[in-house]
Scaffold this active site. Structure first.
Site: not given
Ligand code: RB5
Length: 146
Positions: A8, A65-67, A98, A133
């Site tokens: 993203d 993405c961010g996380t 695994h 596994h």
């Molecule tokens: C975007 O702000 C953020 O929500 C996205 O990158 C991600 O971390 C979602 O899981």
């Protein structure tokens, strides 16, 4: 070997770094976007990566993405996908050995680029061990059909 990469808007820079790193290791990269810094919806790109891998267009996928959480959740909704969010190399390696993960996810806001490269390398270099596994992974995949 082809690697599909999707991300993203939070992960444009990270994607470029990882793309170059993966290409430097001899893989072909399929860039599924986004390549715009405009805010976008991570499920779109998680699904694209999942479909590229599940459909055989790519051998493996990387989703950022961010996380790493949202994009991995989306990728995991595609049948046949085992996406794992990894913030360090040990989990990345074991997710292949695994769990036979076929999509690696991580957060551009969580890990720095050098750690992201180490995570990616550990994941790409590892191989599924099979054996006990395989039975467990098959049990996971059976849940999709139940
Ligand atoms: C975007 O702000 C953020 O929500 C996205 O990158 C991600 O971390 C979602 O899981």
């Amino acid at each position: 070997m082809k690697i599909a990469i999707g991300n993203d808007h939070t992960a444009i820079e990270m994607k470029e770094i990882i793309k170059e790193f993966v290409e430097g290791k001899g893989y072909e990269v399929i860039d599924l976007g986004t390549n715009s810094t405009e805010s976008c919806d991570y499920p779109v790109y998680g699904e694209k990566v999942g479909r590229a891998v599940a459909g055989g267009e790519a051998d493996l996928g990387i989703a950022i993405c961010g996380t790493g959480v949202g994009i991995s959740l989306a990728a995991n909704k595609v049948k046949g996908i085992r996406a794992c969010v990894c913030s360090e190399p040990y989990t990345a390696k074991l997710s292949r050995m695994h769990n036979n993960s076929n999509v690696l996810a991580f957060g551009a806001r969580v890990v720095g680029s050098e750690l992201a490269k180490m995570i990616t390398e550990a994941w790409l270099d590892a191989e599924f061990e099979g054996g006990r596994h395989e039975r467990r992974v098959n049990m996971i995949m059976d849940i999709e059909n139940s």
